[in-house]
Design a protein around this motif. Structure first.
Motif, PDB file in Angstrom:
ATOM      1  N   ALA A   1       0.791  -1.340   0.020  1.00  0.00           N
ATOM      2  CA  ALA A   1       0.136   0.008   0.107  1.00  0.00           C
ATOM      3  C   ALA A   1       0.859   1.306  -0.071  1.00  0.00           C
ATOM      4  CB  ALA A   1      -0.979   0.235   1.180  1.00  0.00           C
ATOM      5  N   ALA A   2       1.943   1.211   0.642  1.00  0.00           N
ATOM      6  CA  ALA A   2       2.900   2.400   0.920  1.00  0.00           C
ATOM      7  C   ALA A   2       3.492   2.864  -0.653  1.00  0.00           C
ATOM      8  CB  ALA A   2       3.942   2.271   1.887  1.00  0.00           C
ATOM      9  N   ASP A   3       3.937   1.459  -1.170  1.00  0.00           N
ATOM     10  CA  ASP A   3       4.569   1.671  -2.505  1.00  0.00           C
ATOM     11  C   ASP A   3       3.503   2.040  -3.406  1.00  0.00           C
ATOM     12  OD1 ASP A   3       6.812   0.749  -1.574  1.00  0.00           O
ATOM     13  OD2 ASP A   3       6.482  -1.371  -2.240  1.00  0.00           O
ATOM     14  N   PHE A   4       2.169   1.741  -3.560  1.00  0.00           N
ATOM     15  CA  PHE A   4       1.320   2.142  -4.485  1.00  0.00           C
ATOM     16  C   PHE A   4       0.970   3.917  -4.093  1.00  0.00           C
ATOM     17  CE2 PHE A   4      -3.360   3.320  -4.808  1.00  0.00           C
ATOM     18  CZ  PHE A   4      -3.495   3.032  -6.264  1.00  0.00           C
TER      19      PHE A   4
ATOM     20  N   GLU B   1       3.013   5.968  -3.016  1.00  0.00           N
ATOM     21  CA  GLU B   1       4.146   6.620  -3.267  1.00  0.00           C
ATOM     22  C   GLU B   1       4.233   6.985  -4.871  1.00  0.00           C
ATOM     23  OE1 GLU B   1       9.011   6.990  -3.015  1.00  0.00           O
ATOM     24  OE2 GLU B   1       7.892   5.398  -1.940  1.00  0.00           O
ATOM     25  N   GLN B   2       3.595   5.844  -5.670  1.00  0.00           N
ATOM     26  CA  GLN B   2       3.840   5.930  -7.125  1.00  0.00           C
ATOM     27  C   GLN B   2       2.509   6.971  -7.623  1.00  0.00           C
ATOM     28  OE1 GLN B   2       3.230   1.768  -8.460  1.00  0.00           O
ATOM     29  NE2 GLN B   2       5.086   1.384  -7.728  1.00  0.00           N
ATOM     30  N   ARG B   3       1.354   6.889  -6.901  1.00  0.00           N
ATOM     31  CA  ARG B   3       0.202   7.785  -7.235  1.00  0.00           C
ATOM     32  C   ARG B   3       0.788   9.159  -6.991  1.00  0.00           C
ATOM     33  NH1 ARG B   3      -1.239   4.969 -11.419  1.00  0.00           N
ATOM     34  NH2 ARG B   3      -2.345   7.275 -11.584  1.00  0.00           N
ATOM     35  N   LEU B   4       1.470   9.468  -5.652  1.00  0.00           N
ATOM     36  CA  LEU B   4       1.844  10.762  -5.645  1.00  0.00           C
ATOM     37  C   LEU B   4       2.558  11.403  -6.524  1.00  0.00           C
ATOM     38  CD1 LEU B   4       1.773  10.907  -1.508  1.00  0.00           C
ATOM     39  CD2 LEU B   4       0.030  11.793  -2.776  1.00  0.00           C
ATOM     40  N   ARG B   5       3.561  10.588  -6.957  1.00  0.00           N
ATOM     41  CA  ARG B   5       4.785  11.197  -7.781  1.00  0.00           C
ATOM     42  C   ARG B   5       4.074  11.432  -9.312  1.00  0.00           C
ATOM     43  NH1 ARG B   5       9.368  11.338  -5.401  1.00  0.00           N
ATOM     44  NH2 ARG B   5       9.788   9.910  -3.970  1.00  0.00           N
ATOM     45  N   LYS B   6       2.667  10.962  -9.572  1.00  0.00           N
ATOM     46  CA  LYS B   6       2.188  11.187 -10.742  1.00  0.00           C
ATOM     47  C   LYS B   6       1.542  12.531 -10.844  1.00  0.00           C
ATOM     48  CE  LYS B   6       2.143   6.566 -12.770  1.00  0.00           C
ATOM     49  NZ  LYS B   6       1.509   5.458 -13.400  1.00  0.00           N
ATOM     50  N   LEU B   7       1.177  13.032  -9.489  1.00  0.00           N
ATOM     51  CA  LEU B   7       0.515  14.380  -9.269  1.00  0.00           C
ATOM     52  C   LEU B   7       1.584  15.345  -9.296  1.00  0.00           C
ATOM     53  CD1 LEU B   7      -2.203  12.977  -6.605  1.00  0.00           C
ATOM     54  CD2 LEU B   7      -2.539  13.606  -8.790  1.00  0.00           C
ATOM     55  N   PRO B   8       1.128  16.645  -9.198  1.00  0.00           N
ATOM     56  CA  PRO B   8       1.897  17.802  -9.227  1.00  0.00           C
ATOM     57  C   PRO B   8       1.708  17.942  -7.441  1.00  0.00           C
ATOM     58  CG  PRO B   8      -0.477  18.557  -9.787  1.00  0.00           C
ATOM     59  CD  PRO B   8      -0.236  17.116 -10.099  1.00  0.00           C
ATOM     60  N   PHE B   9       2.497  17.094  -6.807  1.00  0.00           N
ATOM     61  CA  PHE B   9       2.447  17.075  -5.300  1.00  0.00           C
ATOM     62  C   PHE B   9       2.803  18.094  -4.745  1.00  0.00           C
ATOM     63  CE2 PHE B   9       3.922  15.432  -1.091  1.00  0.00           C
ATOM     64  CZ  PHE B   9       2.510  15.052  -0.405  1.00  0.00           C
TER      65      PHE B   9
ATOM     66  N   MET C   1      -6.971   6.359  -0.499  1.00  0.00           N
ATOM     67  CA  MET C   1      -6.552   5.506  -1.612  1.00  0.00           C
ATOM     68  C   MET C   1      -6.345   4.026  -1.061  1.00  0.00           C
ATOM     69  SD  MET C   1      -3.547   7.647  -3.659  1.00  0.00           S
ATOM     70  CE  MET C   1      -2.600   8.314  -2.296  1.00  0.00           C
ATOM     71  N   VAL C   2      -5.814   3.933   0.356  1.00  0.00           N
ATOM     72  CA  VAL C   2      -5.807   2.602   0.939  1.00  0.00           C
ATOM     73  C   VAL C   2      -7.275   1.893   1.006  1.00  0.00           C
ATOM     74  CG1 VAL C   2      -5.295   1.236   3.057  1.00  0.00           C
ATOM     75  CG2 VAL C   2      -3.849   3.152   2.089  1.00  0.00           C
TER      76      VAL C   2
ATOM     77  N   ILE D   1      -8.513   2.504  -7.999  1.00  0.00           N
ATOM     78  CA  ILE D   1      -9.061   3.801  -8.309  1.00  0.00           C
ATOM     79  C   ILE D   1      -7.958   4.798  -7.581  1.00  0.00           C
ATOM     80  CG2 ILE D   1     -10.940   5.320  -7.239  1.00  0.00           C
ATOM     81  CD1 ILE D   1     -12.527   2.749  -6.720  1.00  0.00           C
ATOM     82  N   VAL D   2      -7.720   5.667  -8.540  1.00  0.00           N
ATOM     83  CA  VAL D   2      -6.541   6.600  -8.259  1.00  0.00           C
ATOM     84  C   VAL D   2      -6.858   8.016  -8.380  1.00  0.00           C
ATOM     85  CG1 VAL D   2      -4.924   4.900  -8.932  1.00  0.00           C
ATOM     86  CG2 VAL D   2      -5.832   6.664 -10.709  1.00  0.00           C
ATOM     87  N   PRO D   3      -6.201   8.955  -7.512  1.00  0.00           N
ATOM     88  CA  PRO D   3      -6.519  10.365  -7.635  1.00  0.00           C
ATOM     89  C   PRO D   3      -5.667  10.847  -8.978  1.00  0.00           C
ATOM     90  CG  PRO D   3      -4.690   9.932  -6.028  1.00  0.00           C
ATOM     91  CD  PRO D   3      -5.181   8.580  -6.491  1.00  0.00           C
ATOM     92  N   VAL D   4      -6.207  11.924  -9.789  1.00  0.00           N
ATOM     93  CA  VAL D   4      -5.665  12.161 -10.981  1.00  0.00           C
ATOM     94  C   VAL D   4      -5.356  13.682 -10.955  1.00  0.00           C
ATOM     95  CG1 VAL D   4      -6.294  10.125 -12.319  1.00  0.00           C
ATOM     96  CG2 VAL D   4      -8.044  12.419 -12.286  1.00  0.00           C
ATOM     97  N   ALA D   5      -6.121  14.306  -9.937  1.00  0.00           N
ATOM     98  CA  ALA D   5      -6.026  16.021  -9.816  1.00  0.00           C
ATOM     99  C   ALA D   5      -6.438  16.449  -8.628  1.00  0.00           C
ATOM    100  CB  ALA D   5      -6.764  16.489 -10.728  1.00  0.00           C
ATOM    101  N   LEU D   6      -5.584  17.292  -7.847  1.00  0.00           N
ATOM    102  CA  LEU D   6      -6.082  18.064  -6.677  1.00  0.00           C
ATOM    103  C   LEU D   6      -6.156  19.560  -6.813  1.00  0.00           C
ATOM    104  CD1 LEU D   6      -3.290  16.193  -4.304  1.00  0.00           C
ATOM    105  CD2 LEU D   6      -5.740  15.641  -4.211  1.00  0.00           C
ATOM    106  N   LYS D   7      -7.385  19.860  -6.805  1.00  0.00           N
ATOM    107  CA  LYS D   7      -7.735  21.397  -7.101  1.00  0.00           C
ATOM    108  C   LYS D   7      -7.991  22.207  -5.900  1.00  0.00           C
ATOM    109  CE  LYS D   7      -8.854  24.765  -9.954  1.00  0.00           C
ATOM    110  NZ  LYS D   7      -9.219  25.720  -8.684  1.00  0.00           N
ATOM    111  N   ASP D   8      -7.328  23.238  -5.705  1.00  0.00           N
ATOM    112  CA  ASP D   8      -7.619  23.962  -4.626  1.00  0.00           C
ATOM    113  C   ASP D   8      -8.847  24.746  -4.816  1.00  0.00           C
ATOM    114  OD1 ASP D   8      -6.020  25.759  -6.395  1.00  0.00           O
ATOM    115  OD2 ASP D   8      -6.380  27.192  -5.080  1.00  0.00           O
TER     116      ASP D   8
END
Length: 459
Positions: free
Chosen positions: A101-104, A106-114, A344-345, A143-150
């Motif tokens: 779960a931690a590896d997953f 991390e991979q998804r956060l790196r695909k976002l403009p974190f 995500m978890v 199911i993954v996050p693809v965008a974080l909009k303020d």
């Protein structure tokens, strides 16, 4: 007859005893909090500055703080101090599913403009809270996050359950209910039952306001110095029309190199003058220092070249800025774990422990090197003293006496009995080694005095 157990002991020893009903719930909640006003189920902010000075603008008055060059720079400096750090994800447990779960995550956060998302979250530092909407999508079986909009904070209110509600044209007062696992809320300065938090804007509003007023007075003063006031004196009985024409002529004199005036008119230039040691520049620098202290805890940016801007003070201020960045990072990590990582978890690894995400403070290589050097020197000095002690104990033939001599020094307090016995057995080898210096650490000056004092005690 056995002693009676008191009530507290009986309670502690009886795990089956039921808890009172009121012990399982919060009594001092928002429903009876007299410090938090709410209307129609929606809570209102308790920021006194916002209430008294907002004038209907709401949180927009804090946007004006960021337009001040110094305040905006200090806020960006504090945010940048944290965002510049590398980040890492740590598993929440030791099971294989926890690490997966931690590896997953991390991979998804790196695909976002974190980093951008973190900066948006840190807007709560100024306004007390920030809200980011998560956009989800499917990626294969996940199911993954693809965008974080303020979201602009002025569009958000909070219900009595602290859940965010979105203000719309059809629900301008109470807002609409929002779905689960969608809106991430980051808060700072939370006290009591105030879901809006309390940011730096509440305290920064005043120095920025006073600074702005000071600049207005300074500009007016400079205008007086740049162009002196022209005074025209006319004889008694001059008609109003003639005085009006003269006034227009004198107004053109501010930019003209020559003018004509009627005979008998006296023209003078009134120069602006002032006295005193306090200047407008000093007034503005004072408020800049207050802004720096409030945001970053340092003032060197407004004291460059002064006696206080030395290297030692700079290191102290840098440490204070790092400490505040640590605090911001801890709060952001807590929000990310509570919301985004948990979601995500739950979506993809039900039952796994939720991981942590941390912004890692950069190591101070110079300070660590100095610490290692100091420790090495201390260890070398201690080892040298210990070798000397064991070598001197070789003068005693009796093992028990030699051992007593060795343990009489505080330097051996942390050594085990096995180690001390080994030193006693090998003391002759230590005596045969080269000990160039003998520190003055022996009771009575030498082992002979120690032996004599020991024999005297036995008698």
């Amino acid at each position: 007859m056995g002693k009676k157990k008191n009530r507290s002991q009986a309670f502690a020893e009886d795990p089956r005893r039921n808890l009172p009903t009121n012990a399982r719930s919060l009594i001092a909640d928002v429903s009876n909090d007299i410090t938090v006003p709410y209307f129609s189920g929606v809570l209102s902010p308790v920021d006194d500055t916002l209430i008294q000075q907002g004038n209907g603008k709401g949180l927009k008055i804090y946007d004006e703080i960021e337009r001040d060059t110094h305040a905006g720079s200090m806020l960006q400096k504090r945010k940048g101090r944290l965002i510049a750090r590398a980040w890492e994800v740590q598993p929440g447990g030791d099971r294989p599913i926890d690490k997966e779960a931690a590896d997953f995550c991390e991979q998804r956060l790196r695909k976002l403009p974190f980093d951008q998302a973190t900066e948006d979250m840190l807007d709560a530092t100024l306004k007390g809270f920030s809200v980011l909407e998560t956009v989800w999508d499917r990626d294969g079986k996940n199911i993954v996050p693809v965008a974080l909009k303020d979201i602009d904070q002025r569009r958000i209110v909070f219900g009595r359950d602290w859940r965010p509600r979105l203000l719309t044209w059809t629900a301008i007062t109470e807002g609409i209910e929002l779905p689960e696992r969608k809106f991430m809320v980051h808060r700072v300065g939370v006290k009591g039952n105030n879901p809006y938090g309390l940011g730096l804007g509440s305290s920064l509003f005043w120095p920025v306001l006073f600074k702005r007023e000071g600049i207005a007075f300074w500009l007016h003063f400079l205008e007086k110095f740049a162009g002196p006031t022209v005074v025209g004196k006319t004889p008694y009985g001059t008609l109003s029309d003639e005085q009006g024409k003269l006034l227009q002529t004198l107004q053109r004199a501010q930019t003209a190199s020559a003018i004509t005036v009627p005979i008998g008119t006296d023209v003078e230039f009134l120069e602006a003058s002032r006295s005193g040691s306090v200047t407008y520049e000093q007034f503005l620098e004072y408020w800049d220092r207050q802004i720096s202290i409030a945001v970053t805890g340092e003032t060197l940016t407004t004291q460059a070249g002064s006696a206080g801007g030395n290297r030692a003070l700079g290191e102290v201020h840098q440490e204070e800025l790092d400490t505040r960045a640590d605090r911001d990072g801890d709060l952001a990590s807590g929000t990310l774990k509570r919301d985004l990582l948990t979601w995500m978890v739950e979506y993809n690894f039900p039952g796994a422990a939720v991981p942590d995400v941390w912004r890692v403070r950069q190591k101070n290589e110079k300070a660590e090197a100095e610490t290692r050097k100091t420790k090495a020197e201390a260890a070398e000095s201690g080892a040298k003293a210990l070798r000397t002690i064991v070598a001197e104990s070789a003068r005693f033939d009796d093992d028990a006496v030699a051992r007593e001599y060795i343990v009489s020094f505080a330097i051996t307090d942390n050594l085990s009995d096995r180690t001390i016995d080994a030193m006693v057995a090998a003391r002759a080898d230590f005596a045969g080694g080269a000990v160039t210096e003998e520190p003055d650490i022996f009771p009575g000056g030498d082992p002979a005095a120690f032996s004599a004092s020991r024999l005297k005690k036995k008698r």
